[in-house]
Every structure is written in C-alpha cells, then in structure tokens.
Design a protein around this motif. Structure first.
Motif, PDB file in Angstrom:
ATOM      1  N   TRP A   8       0.822  -1.216   0.000  1.00 46.90           N
ATOM      2  CA  TRP A   8       0.000   0.000   0.000  1.00 46.90           C
ATOM      3  C   TRP A   8       0.856   1.265   0.000  1.00 46.90           C
ATOM      4  O   TRP A   8       0.345   2.368   0.076  1.00 46.90           O
ATOM      5  N   GLY A   9       2.182   1.109  -0.043  1.00 42.77           N
ATOM      6  CA  GLY A   9       3.035   2.272  -0.164  1.00 42.77           C
ATOM      7  C   GLY A   9       3.642   2.760   1.122  1.00 42.77           C
ATOM      8  O   GLY A   9       4.222   3.853   1.167  1.00 42.77           O
ATOM      9  N   SER A  10       3.566   1.945   2.194  1.00 41.63           N
ATOM     10  CA  SER A  10       4.170   2.349   3.460  1.00 41.63           C
ATOM     11  C   SER A  10       4.556   1.128   4.270  1.00 41.63           C
ATOM     12  O   SER A  10       3.804   0.145   4.334  1.00 41.63           O
ATOM     13  N   ALA A  11       5.714   1.194   4.917  1.00 35.06           N
ATOM     14  CA  ALA A  11       6.144   0.116   5.813  1.00 35.06           C
ATOM     15  C   ALA A  11       5.430   0.185   7.157  1.00 35.06           C
ATOM     16  O   ALA A  11       5.467  -0.769   7.934  1.00 35.06           O
ATOM     17  N   ASP A  12       4.796   1.302   7.449  1.00 31.40           N
ATOM     18  CA  ASP A  12       4.009   1.482   8.673  1.00 31.40           C
ATOM     19  C   ASP A  12       2.594   0.962   8.398  1.00 31.40           C
ATOM     20  O   ASP A  12       1.870   1.497   7.555  1.00 31.40           O
ATOM     21  N   HIS A  13       2.199  -0.089   9.097  1.00 31.32           N
ATOM     22  CA  HIS A  13       0.907  -0.699   8.826  1.00 31.32           C
ATOM     23  C   HIS A  13      -0.255   0.272   9.019  1.00 31.32           C
ATOM     24  O   HIS A  13      -1.263   0.206   8.293  1.00 31.32           O
ATOM     25  N   ILE A  63      -4.259   4.207   3.284  1.00 30.11           N
ATOM     26  CA  ILE A  63      -4.327   4.070   1.831  1.00 30.11           C
ATOM     27  C   ILE A  63      -5.328   2.989   1.450  1.00 30.11           C
ATOM     28  O   ILE A  63      -6.181   3.171   0.575  1.00 30.11           O
ATOM     29  N   CYS A  64      -5.228   1.860   2.120  1.00 33.64           N
ATOM     30  CA  CYS A  64      -6.117   0.736   1.848  1.00 33.64           C
ATOM     31  C   CYS A  64      -7.573   1.136   2.075  1.00 33.64           C
ATOM     32  O   CYS A  64      -8.445   0.853   1.241  1.00 33.64           O
ATOM     33  N   ALA A 119     -13.102   2.628   0.322  1.00 33.16           N
ATOM     34  CA  ALA A 119     -14.174   3.619   0.379  1.00 33.16           C
ATOM     35  C   ALA A 119     -14.519   4.156  -1.002  1.00 33.16           C
ATOM     36  O   ALA A 119     -15.692   4.429  -1.312  1.00 33.16           O
ATOM     37  N   GLY A 120     -13.527   4.282  -1.852  1.00 37.80           N
ATOM     38  CA  GLY A 120     -13.764   4.793  -3.195  1.00 37.80           C
ATOM     39  C   GLY A 120     -14.346   3.769  -4.151  1.00 37.80           C
ATOM     40  O   GLY A 120     -14.782   4.138  -5.257  1.00 37.80           O
ATOM     41  N   ASN A 121     -14.355   2.498  -3.736  1.00 35.25           N
ATOM     42  CA  ASN A 121     -14.848   1.420  -4.612  1.00 35.25           C
ATOM     43  C   ASN A 121     -15.731   0.450  -3.836  1.00 35.25           C
ATOM     44  O   ASN A 121     -15.773  -0.750  -4.141  1.00 35.25           O
TER      45      ASN A 121
END
Length: 395
Positions: free
Chosen positions: A205-210, A216-217, A222-224
C-alpha cells in the motif's frame, strides 16, 4: 492407550500418550451445518508422489485427492478459498496450475448447492523486475481476473509482488486497484497479506508502517465500496484488524464491507467479535482444524458463544505453532496434519516443502493437535507419526 515416542528438545525421546478423543462430526441429517459467519478455509493442494519430476521445480498435483479435500471442507459447512497462499501459490504452485485448480474446484462445486468458492487472482505469472511497469501489473491482474471470471468464479484479489516492487508510492496502488475494481463483474475480496507471510510484500500500500498503509487501503475501499465484498487482513495483529473493522463500520460507504480475519493467531476472539462488530473468516488454519472450526461455528450460530470458545480455544496454540516464524512455511504443518488424519496418503508437497520444518516442530504439532482434538483417528495418526520419524532417522 495410543502412545508414540516423540523427539523433544535437548536430544531426548519421550513417550507421549494421546489423551483426547477426536471431536464429533458436526453434520446433522447428512447435511452440512450452517453458520452465522461467512467462513472460508484456504485449502492446500495434494502433491502427486508418483510423478517422475523435479520436486523443487515442478508442480505435479494429485487432482483426485485435492478435490476430495475440498469436498471434505464443503461437507463441514466451510467455503473454499481456492488457489491462495495455503495452496502454495508463489511457493511451488504457478499460475497455470492455479488456473486448472480453480477450474476443477468450480466444476466440483456445481453439484453441491450452497458450496462456497472464492478464487485467488493475482499477478504471479509476472516476475518482479526493474523493467516491470504499473501498466504491466494492471495487465497481469486483468489476465488472471478474466480467466477466473470466465470460469464463473468470484475473485479474491491477491496482493502482488510485482506491484510491491514496481510501485513508487501510494498513488500507484490507488491507480492499480481503482482500475481493477472498476472492471470486475462481482464484488471482490481484497487480500492484504503481510510481510510475515511473504517478505516480498513488505511496504504494501506504499508504506512500511501498517497504520499508514491502512489509510491508503481504506481510501481505496471507500472509493470502490460497491465493488468490494470484504477485505482479508493477514497481519497477525488483532489490534490492527479491529481498528480497520471499526473504521469501516463507522463510514457510510464501507459499513457493508466485510472484514475477513486472516489472523491465524487470534481468530477465535475476532470471529466472536464484540459490541461493535465481528469478523468473518478466511483462514489457512481452517484447512488444518476444519472439524473444530465447523463445530465451533455451529455452536456460535446456536447462540452458544461459550461453547464456541471452548471448542476453538484449544486450537489456538496449535495454530500459533503452525504459523510460527518463518510464517511462510506454515503450509508444511497444514499438509502434515492432513497426512496424519488420513486425508492424503503421503507427506510429500509441491516444491519439496515437506522439508521446511524440523522433526521437533512436527512432533510438537502432534502433541498440540491432540490437545485441540483434531486427530481424527489417534491410532492412524500415531502410526504415521512413527513413519515420518523413521524416515528422519529417529525410528
């Protein structure tokens, strides 16, 4: 009393006596039980031990036994999450074999009313590399989704190693998932598979921080939301799963999106839930503890939450052992338990993965499986345990 001599730490051999009777079958009147949770078992594949192949390179599958195992799961009321990481997807099972597995499972399910099947679609036929672009990832997803939907299957959208390698930031994940979700015929299950299961998925998702990755996830979901049935979270953290579950429940767009627990350490309490909601299930451990899962879920559906916990609590130490680090080798324990229980006649695995765990590990698995009451026939299990130890030079 059934006994077997098992290796223990420190180079010792100890005589172990099986203490517990197997759980009774939950089937009633010949029909599979029904639950008040959606419950998928991510199912393993049975290797063909008679294939003259290169076991580390070739995926030779015993299709008859593999499909028979899925029928066993359906008889217990469980759905089948097909061609997932439990089936050694990306660890011996390639896309051509996965596509054939999906076809055969869907065909088998057609004659069984109510049999649930959801199928893994990913990008594993696209090897990650410096020349792989985001457009390549999109095309790879589209190819597999088209194949699965063409067979009549519902999609589990698997995490992509190629995307993890190619993405420059969160915006690339948004681009890929928005594009793919806009095209699917039916709502999908998104699979967030953590790096403890697959190190190549670190920073997904573009980050090592969960928690940052969760933002992002969540935004993608929410958008889909009309294209997302649910999300399976496999981070082995009940706190993170509950945080996302509650966040989705409080947002109008995502309130109907299911949380499928993929937490093989804390599944019992997550499925039971709390006053603010519960998780459904899509679990590799349900392959190994299918009878206990079925009995427990039946009791939960009957309003007997104490009985649910009484049934599943003893399975949690077994699951934590099977999924201990390196977690990606959990498939060895899952297949070993299928062998002990007579659900296949050998302990060979695709990719030679039967050698991924030690004899000490397998011996402890035997003890914990007894405590969890998931040894279907203790005499058979003990005999097969002795054979595996003998092959290892301890017989």
């Amino acid at each position: 009393m059934t006994t077997v001599e098992l290796p223990a730490k420190g180079g010792r051999i100890e005589r172990y006596a099986v203490r517990n009777a197997p759980l009774p079958s939950p089937k009633a009147n010949g029909n599979p039980p029904s639950f008040n949770r959606v419950a998928y078992a991510a199912a393993h594949v049975v290797a063909d031990p008679f294939a003259d192949n290169d076991p580390w390179l070739d995926a030779s599958i015993d299709w008859e036994r593999t499909i028979a195992f899925r029928e066993y799961l359906w008889d217990l009321g469980l759905g089948v999450a097909e061609a997932m990481d439990t089936a050694q997807r990306g660890m011996g099972l390639g896309w051509p074999e996965a596509r054939e597995l999906i076809r055969r499972s869907l065909d088998a399910a057609k004659g069984r009313p109510g049999a649930l099947v959801a199928c893994g679609a990913g990008t594993d036929h696209l090897a990650p590399g410096p020349d792989v672009t985001i457009d390549d990832v999109i095309r790879a997803y589209e190819e597999q989704i088209e194949a699965v939907e063409g067979l009549g299957g519902r999609i589990i959208l698997m995490a992509s190693r190629a995307l993890a390698a190619a993405a420059k930031g969160p915006e690339d994940y948004v681009r890929v998932y928005d594009r793919i979700l806009s095209q699917t015929k039916e709502p999908v299950i998104i699979h967030w598979l953590g790096e403890m299961f697959d190190p190549a998925l670190s920073g997904y998702w573009g980050s090592a921080d969960h928690m940052a990755a969760m933002d992002i996830c969540f935004g993608i979901i929410a958008g889909n939301a009309d294209k997302v049935d649910g999300i399976k979270v496999s981070l082995l953290s009940k706190e993170k799963e509950v945080a996302l579950r509650r966040r989705m429940a409080k947002h109008n767009a995502t309130a109907a999106v299911r949380m499928y627990t993929g937490d093989d350490f804390n599944y019992a309490e997550l499925i039971a839930g709390d006053d603010e909601g519960h998780s459904d299930a899509l679990l590799g451990i349900f392959d190994a503890i299918a009878p206990a899962a079925s009995v427990g879920l039946t009791r939960l559906a009957e309003g007997d939450e104490a009985g649910f916990h009484d049934t599943l609590a003893p399975t949690v130490p077994l699951s934590r052992h099977i999924f201990k680090a390196p977690t990606r080798f959990y498939k060895t324990g899952v297949v070993f338990l299928a062998y002990l229980n007579g659900l296949q006649d050998h302990f060979f695995m695709v990719g030679g993965q039967q050698g991924a765990r030690s004899l000490i590990h397998l011996a402890e698995l035997f003890r914990l499986a007894d405590e969890a009451r998931v040894l279907r026939d203790p005499d058979l299990a003990a005999d097969r345990m002795r054979k595996v130890l003998a092959v290892g030079g301890l017989g």
